[in-house]
Design a protein around this motif. Structure first.
Motif, short mmCIF file in Angstrom:
data_model
loop_
_atom_site.label_atom_id
_atom_site.label_comp_id
_atom_site.label_asym_id
_atom_site.label_seq_id
_atom_site.Cartn_x
_atom_site.Cartn_y
_atom_site.Cartn_z
N GLU A 81 -6.20 -5.39 1.58
CA GLU A 81 -4.87 -5.04 1.06
C GLU A 81 -4.99 -3.81 0.19
O GLU A 81 -5.88 -3.71 -0.65
CB GLU A 81 -4.26 -6.16 0.19
N TYR A 82 -4.06 -2.88 0.39
CA TYR A 82 -3.83 -1.78 -0.54
C TYR A 82 -2.41 -1.30 -0.31
O TYR A 82 -1.95 -1.27 0.84
CB TYR A 82 -4.82 -0.63 -0.34
N GLY A 83 -1.70 -0.95 -1.37
CA GLY A 83 -0.33 -0.49 -1.21
C GLY A 83 0.27 -0.11 -2.54
O GLY A 83 -0.39 -0.13 -3.58
N ALA A 84 1.56 0.21 -2.50
CA ALA A 84 2.27 0.61 -3.72
C ALA A 84 3.75 0.32 -3.56
O ALA A 84 4.33 0.59 -2.50
CB ALA A 84 2.06 2.09 -4.01
N GLY A 141 11.99 0.63 -11.61
CA GLY A 141 11.40 -0.56 -12.22
C GLY A 141 9.91 -0.45 -12.41
O GLY A 141 9.22 -1.46 -12.56
N GLY A 142 9.40 0.77 -12.40
CA GLY A 142 7.98 0.97 -12.66
C GLY A 142 7.16 1.31 -11.43
O GLY A 142 5.95 1.50 -11.54
N GLY A 143 7.79 1.37 -10.25
CA GLY A 143 7.07 1.71 -9.05
C GLY A 143 6.96 3.21 -8.86
O GLY A 143 7.25 4.00 -9.76
N THR A 144 6.57 3.59 -7.67
CA THR A 144 6.37 5.00 -7.36
C THR A 144 7.47 5.49 -6.43
O THR A 144 8.28 4.71 -5.93
CB THR A 144 4.98 5.21 -6.72
N LEU A 177 -9.44 -0.80 6.11
CA LEU A 177 -8.41 -0.64 5.09
C LEU A 177 -7.10 -1.14 5.66
O LEU A 177 -6.61 -0.62 6.65
CB LEU A 177 -8.28 0.84 4.69
N PHE A 178 -6.52 -2.16 5.06
CA PHE A 178 -5.25 -2.72 5.50
C PHE A 178 -4.16 -2.35 4.50
O PHE A 178 -4.28 -2.63 3.32
CB PHE A 178 -5.34 -4.25 5.60
N TRP A 179 -3.11 -1.76 5.01
CA TRP A 179 -2.01 -1.36 4.14
C TRP A 179 -1.05 -2.53 3.97
O TRP A 179 -0.64 -3.17 4.93
CB TRP A 179 -1.26 -0.18 4.74
N TYR A 180 -0.67 -2.80 2.72
CA TYR A 180 0.36 -3.77 2.42
C TYR A 180 1.62 -3.01 2.01
O TYR A 180 1.58 -2.26 1.04
CB TYR A 180 -0.08 -4.69 1.27
N SER A 181 2.76 -3.07 2.68
CA SER A 181 3.07 -3.98 3.73
C SER A 181 3.98 -3.33 4.75
O SER A 181 4.19 -2.13 4.69
CB SER A 181 3.75 -5.21 3.15
N TYR A 182 4.55 -4.12 5.67
CA TYR A 182 5.40 -3.56 6.73
C TYR A 182 6.84 -3.36 6.26
O TYR A 182 7.40 -2.28 6.37
CB TYR A 182 5.39 -4.48 7.95
N ARG A 183 7.47 -4.39 5.71
CA ARG A 183 8.88 -4.36 5.37
C ARG A 183 9.11 -4.79 3.92
O ARG A 183 8.46 -5.72 3.43
CB ARG A 183 9.67 -5.31 6.28
N ASP A 184 10.00 -4.11 3.22
CA ASP A 184 10.40 -4.56 1.89
C ASP A 184 11.00 -5.96 2.00
O ASP A 184 11.69 -6.30 2.98
CB ASP A 184 11.45 -3.63 1.29
N LEU A 185 10.77 -6.77 0.97
CA LEU A 185 11.22 -8.16 1.00
C LEU A 185 12.61 -8.35 0.40
O LEU A 185 13.19 -9.41 0.51
CB LEU A 185 10.23 -9.03 0.23
N GLY A 186 13.12 -7.33 -0.27
CA GLY A 186 14.42 -7.41 -0.92
C GLY A 186 14.72 -6.09 -1.59
O GLY A 186 14.06 -5.08 -1.33
N ASP A 187 15.70 -6.10 -2.50
CA ASP A 187 16.07 -4.85 -3.17
C ASP A 187 16.33 -5.05 -4.66
O ASP A 187 17.11 -4.31 -5.27
CB ASP A 187 17.28 -4.22 -2.50
N ASP A 188 15.68 -6.05 -5.26
CA ASP A 188 15.78 -6.24 -6.70
C ASP A 188 14.96 -5.16 -7.39
O ASP A 188 13.73 -5.13 -7.26
CB ASP A 188 15.25 -7.63 -7.08
N PRO A 189 15.60 -4.26 -8.13
CA PRO A 189 14.85 -3.12 -8.71
C PRO A 189 13.80 -3.53 -9.72
O PRO A 189 12.89 -2.74 -9.99
CB PRO A 189 15.95 -2.27 -9.36
N ASP A 224 9.17 -6.79 -4.05
CA ASP A 224 10.14 -6.51 -2.98
C ASP A 224 9.92 -5.17 -2.29
O ASP A 224 10.52 -4.93 -1.24
CB ASP A 224 11.57 -6.50 -3.55
N TRP A 225 9.05 -4.29 -2.81
CA TRP A 225 9.15 -2.87 -2.47
C TRP A 225 7.91 -2.25 -1.84
O TRP A 225 7.77 -1.04 -1.82
CB TRP A 225 9.51 -2.08 -3.74
N PHE A 226 7.03 -3.04 -1.26
CA PHE A 226 5.76 -2.50 -0.76
C PHE A 226 5.82 -2.01 0.69
O PHE A 226 4.83 -1.53 1.22
CB PHE A 226 4.66 -3.55 -0.87
N GLY A 227 6.96 -2.14 1.36
CA GLY A 227 7.01 -1.90 2.79
C GLY A 227 6.92 -0.45 3.22
O GLY A 227 7.19 0.48 2.45
#
Length: 426
Positions: free
Chosen positions: A343-346, A352-355, A380-392, A397-400
């Protein structure tokens, strides 16, 4: 809430609340209990690692052999600029290369609640990306929820069949104890019998080795409380790992066994919320318990907050992996064993503190470049495919690579180019 480190500063953990990750609890509406309450399963797009696997297990003959073929990494072709450009420069096709596996890891709960139509559509997009490796969890608590003599493989069978239809290999991350596998004594709740896990892994290997599954990750982030309740226990995990490795190798002698992807925790704090064991302390205990021969590679999750991966920075997840973690492996005679970054991702909740979306793509490209240039990184596996939601405020919710509505982020195009590039150089 498990605090997500920013600018690569790791304290007790490396990313958002582990409860939303593999084998943890998801508190989003619509969650469904399965087995232990700490292992609640969730709704269709629940938080399971979608991870980009950029490593190729280049072993000589049997898959489990540790000696990698001599090869030359591509020093210039897969630079960050090339990866993120529309037409990356190709290396000399005659050069011997060790291009790593490139793949995406998603969780069982991100897939199994989907309708047939939506699952087909998602796998079609994987195919469009050029995906060849998919990481997903194999949930012991779900398969054997009715008892030690019961097996319900339907969820995993459906995903494996879909992956095979698109010529993808599956990396199962196995974990989550069923209720019947626990016992309680004066010291609290404990695993009843590690041999039960060995029997489960033997059944799993017997079922899926003929379906071209030959790599197994034993648990996900076992050094965290959420994935390994009621608190992380390296000795208990070592016992599970020994049983699992023996069972898998007895059934499929060429299989590769991965030590479950460790979270890049820097400080052990068993009184924290959640409790956590540092990756270094956890690995040291695995060796002390005599389980060093029970894994062929170390799985690791070198999250870096919003910072680029930096092998030279000890406060960066990538630096923790490249320095002290490798040192422990070498000190225990495992300097030749590889690491799989499973796993690796952002997250891209910038408010809300993300990039930013663009910086997420840059982090993906930088990680791909480092994996390509590091001989001991096999995946190296990237996390992830789809965002899980949109709560800022919910980073989970935002790794997709795409947002919750299915709109692609820049990282999706970067990922597609990386996969294409690595296909060409193999």
């Amino acid at each position: 809430m498990f605090n997500f480190p920013f600018r690569g500063k790791l304290t007790t953990g490396c990313r958002p609340a582990p409860g939303n990750r593999l084998f943890g609890t998801n508190h989003r509406a619509g969650s469904r209990p399965c087995g232990d309450p700490m292992h609640a399963t969730t709704s269709p797009h629940s938080g399971r690692p979608s991870a980009l696997s950029l490593a190729r297990y280049a072993c000589s003959n049997p898959m489990r052999a540790l000696g990698r073929k001599a090869y030359r990494r591509l020093p210039t072709a897969l630079t960050l600029a090339a990866l993120l450009s529309g037409t990356p420069a190709l290396p000399d096709q005659d050069a011997e290369t060790g291009a790593p596996i490139a793949g995406l890891a998603v969780g069982l709960d991100a897939l199994r609640w989907q309708s047939h139509t939506s699952l087909v559509a998602e796998f079609m997009d994987y195919h469009q990306l050029g995906l060849r490796w998919l990481r997903t969890d194999l949930n012991w608590a779900s398969v054997q929820s009715a008892g030690p003599d019961s097996y319900d493989w339907r969820d995993m069978d459906r995903i494996v069949a879909m992956a095979r239809m698109h010529d993808m290999k599956v990396l199962p991350a196995v974990g989550s104890l069923p209720d019947w596998a626990w016992t309680t004594d004066a010291d609290g709740r404990k695993i009843r019998d590690a041999r039960a896990f060995g029997r489960f892994m033997q059944a799993a290997a017997e079922r899926y080795a003929p379906q071209n599954i030959h790599v197994w990750e034993i648990w996900n982030e076992p050094n965290l409380q959420g994935p390994f309740p009621p608190h992380p226990d390296a000795s208990a995990y070592a016992a599970l790992l020994k049983e699992a490795a023996a069972a898998i190798r007895d059934t499929d002698p060429g299989a590769i066994v991965l030590l479950g992807g460790l979270a890049a925790v820097m400080v052990t704090d068993l009184d924290g919320d959640p409790a956590a064991i540092s990756a270094l302390d956890f690995l040291e205990t695995i060796y002390a318990e005599g389980a060093g021969s029970s894994f062929d590679a170390v799985g690791f999750h070198p999250y870096t907050g919003t910072a680029l991966p930096d092998p030279s920075d000890p406060q960066n997840g990538w630096g923790l992996m490249s320095g002290p973690l490798r040192d422990i492996m070498a000190a225990n005679g495992d300097g030749s064993k590889p690491i799989w970054v499973t796993e690796y991702g952002a997250p891209t909740n910038i408010g809300g503190g993300g990039t930013s979306h663009d910086d997420q793509a840059r982090m993906l490209g930088s990680a791909a470049d480092l994996a390509q240039r590091t001989p001991w990184i096999d995946a190296l596996f990237w996390y992830s495919y789809r965002d899980l939601g949109d709560d800022p405020q919910n980073r989970e919710d935002w790794f997709g690579l795409i947002d919750a509505q299915g709109h692609p982020k820049p990282a999706r195009a970067a990922f597609e180019r990386i996969l294409l590039q690595l296909q060409k150089v193999r």
